[in-house]
Design an enzyme around this catalytic site. Sequence first.
Site, mmCIF file in Angstrom:
data_model
loop_
_atom_site.group_PDB
_atom_site.id
_atom_site.type_symbol
_atom_site.label_atom_id
_atom_site.label_comp_id
_atom_site.label_asym_id
_atom_site.label_seq_id
_atom_site.Cartn_x
_atom_site.Cartn_y
_atom_site.Cartn_z
ATOM 1 N N CYS A 3 0.729 -0.990 0.021
ATOM 2 C CA CYS A 3 -0.111 -0.010 -0.130
ATOM 3 C C CYS A 3 0.922 1.168 -0.021
ATOM 4 O O CYS A 3 1.738 1.470 0.740
ATOM 5 C CB CYS A 3 -0.849 -0.065 1.257
ATOM 6 S SG CYS A 3 -1.811 1.630 1.475
ATOM 7 N N CYS A 6 0.619 3.466 3.039
ATOM 8 C CA CYS A 6 1.436 2.590 4.447
ATOM 9 C C CYS A 6 2.749 2.873 4.263
ATOM 10 O O CYS A 6 3.536 2.957 5.282
ATOM 11 C CB CYS A 6 0.879 1.299 4.365
ATOM 12 S SG CYS A 6 -0.709 0.995 5.035
ATOM 13 N N HIS A 45 -4.332 1.206 8.477
ATOM 14 C CA HIS A 45 -4.874 0.852 7.266
ATOM 15 C C HIS A 45 -6.332 0.488 7.262
ATOM 16 O O HIS A 45 -6.549 -0.391 7.686
ATOM 17 C CB HIS A 45 -4.158 -0.230 6.327
ATOM 18 C CG HIS A 45 -4.420 -0.576 5.128
ATOM 19 N ND1 HIS A 45 -3.973 0.162 3.852
ATOM 20 C CD2 HIS A 45 -5.426 -1.180 4.598
ATOM 21 C CE1 HIS A 45 -4.555 -0.121 2.972
ATOM 22 N NE2 HIS A 45 -5.558 -1.068 3.157
ATOM 23 N N GLY A 91 -13.646 8.038 -8.001
ATOM 24 C CA GLY A 91 -12.268 8.548 -8.361
ATOM 25 C C GLY A 91 -11.347 7.989 -7.592
ATOM 26 O O GLY A 91 -10.163 8.598 -7.632
ATOM 27 N N HIS A 96 -6.175 3.393 0.477
ATOM 28 C CA HIS A 96 -6.043 3.600 1.923
ATOM 29 C C HIS A 96 -6.461 5.079 2.242
ATOM 30 O O HIS A 96 -6.427 5.947 1.788
ATOM 31 C CB HIS A 96 -4.392 3.793 2.139
ATOM 32 C CG HIS A 96 -4.170 4.021 3.616
ATOM 33 N ND1 HIS A 96 -3.025 3.291 4.260
ATOM 34 C CD2 HIS A 96 -4.470 4.976 4.503
ATOM 35 C CE1 HIS A 96 -2.817 3.651 5.660
ATOM 36 N NE2 HIS A 96 -3.690 4.600 5.689
ATOM 37 N N HIS A 98 -8.455 8.331 2.920
ATOM 38 C CA HIS A 98 -7.380 9.524 2.954
ATOM 39 C C HIS A 98 -8.338 10.662 2.647
ATOM 40 O O HIS A 98 -9.272 10.399 1.878
ATOM 41 C CB HIS A 98 -6.429 9.586 1.863
ATOM 42 C CG HIS A 98 -6.720 9.297 0.439
ATOM 43 N ND1 HIS A 98 -6.977 7.827 0.035
ATOM 44 C CD2 HIS A 98 -7.133 10.329 -0.450
ATOM 45 C CE1 HIS A 98 -7.307 8.075 -1.341
ATOM 46 N NE2 HIS A 98 -7.550 9.233 -1.736
HETATM 47 P P1 5GP Z 1 -7.819 9.793 -4.834
HETATM 48 O O1 5GP Z 1 -7.857 10.015 -6.194
HETATM 49 O O2 5GP Z 1 -7.645 8.310 -4.481
HETATM 50 O O3 5GP Z 1 -8.851 10.567 -4.111
HETATM 51 O O4 5GP Z 1 -6.631 10.609 -4.173
HETATM 52 C C1 5GP Z 1 -5.227 10.058 -4.275
HETATM 53 C C2 5GP Z 1 -4.353 11.215 -4.051
HETATM 54 O O5 5GP Z 1 -3.099 10.743 -3.840
HETATM 55 C C3 5GP Z 1 -4.071 11.935 -5.626
HETATM 56 O O6 5GP Z 1 -4.573 13.304 -5.254
HETATM 57 C C4 5GP Z 1 -2.579 11.935 -5.975
HETATM 58 O O7 5GP Z 1 -2.035 13.032 -6.395
HETATM 59 C C5 5GP Z 1 -2.210 11.610 -4.284
HETATM 60 N N1 5GP Z 1 -0.939 10.686 -4.391
HETATM 61 C C6 5GP Z 1 -0.623 9.651 -5.485
HETATM 62 N N2 5GP Z 1 0.516 9.237 -5.204
HETATM 63 C C7 5GP Z 1 1.278 10.142 -4.191
HETATM 64 C C8 5GP Z 1 2.563 9.984 -3.842
HETATM 65 O O8 5GP Z 1 3.393 9.072 -4.118
HETATM 66 N N3 5GP Z 1 2.814 10.931 -2.917
HETATM 67 C C9 5GP Z 1 1.920 11.969 -2.603
HETATM 68 N N4 5GP Z 1 2.337 12.922 -1.773
HETATM 69 N N5 5GP Z 1 0.831 12.040 -3.133
HETATM 70 C C10 5GP Z 1 0.213 10.901 -3.844
HETATM 71 ZN ZN ZN Z 2 -2.440 1.567 3.655
#
Ligand code: 5GP
Ligand code: ZN
Length: 118
Positions: A3, A6, A45, A91, A96, A98
Site C-alpha cells: 500500500c 502505508c 490501514h 475516482g 488507503h 485519505h
Molecule cells: P484519490 O484520487 O484516491 O482520492 O486521491 C489520491 C491522491 O494521492 C491524489 O490526489 C494523488 O495526487 C495523490 N498521490 C498519489 N501518489 C502519491 C505519492 O506518491 N505522494 C503523494 N504525496 N501524493 C500522492
Molecule cells: Zn495502507
Amino acid sequence: MDCLFCKIIAGEIPSAKVYEDEYVYCFKDIAPIAPVHYLIIPKEHISGASEITEENSMLVAKVFEAAAKIAKAEGFENGFRVITNCGEDAGQTVHHLHFHLLAGVKMGWGPESLGKTE
Ligand code: 5GP
Ligand code: ZN
C-alpha cells in the site's frame, strides 16, 4: 502490505510532512489541484470510507481534529474543504483511506463540479 500510503507512513517513500500525531499523518499531495492540497490519512490501514466501522470510526474524528488544527496553524481564514473519494465512481485511486484538505481558492459546488450525471 503493498500500500502506497502505508509505505509513506513507514517512511519508505518520501513525502512532504505537514502534521503528525499518534493517529494520523498529513502530507502534501504530489499533484495539487488547489494552492493548498494536503492529504490526511489514518496511520492504521483502512481501504476506504466504505470500511469505516464502529471499531475504527474514532480515527475519522482524529482526521477532522487534525484538519481543524492545521487550518488554525496555517491560517485558512477564508475556509477549507475536506473530501474523501470512495470507490471507482468517486475516482478513488489509492486504497488507503485519505481525506483531501483543500484551501487557498474560492471553490465551486454543485452538479457542474461533479461531472456527468447520466
Ligand atoms: P484519490 O484520487 O484516491 O482520492 O486521491 C489520491 C491522491 O494521492 C491524489 O490526489 C494523488 O495526487 C495523490 N498521490 C498519489 N501518489 C502519491 C505519492 O506518491 N505522494 C503523494 N504525496 N501524493 C500522492
Ligand atoms: Zn495502507
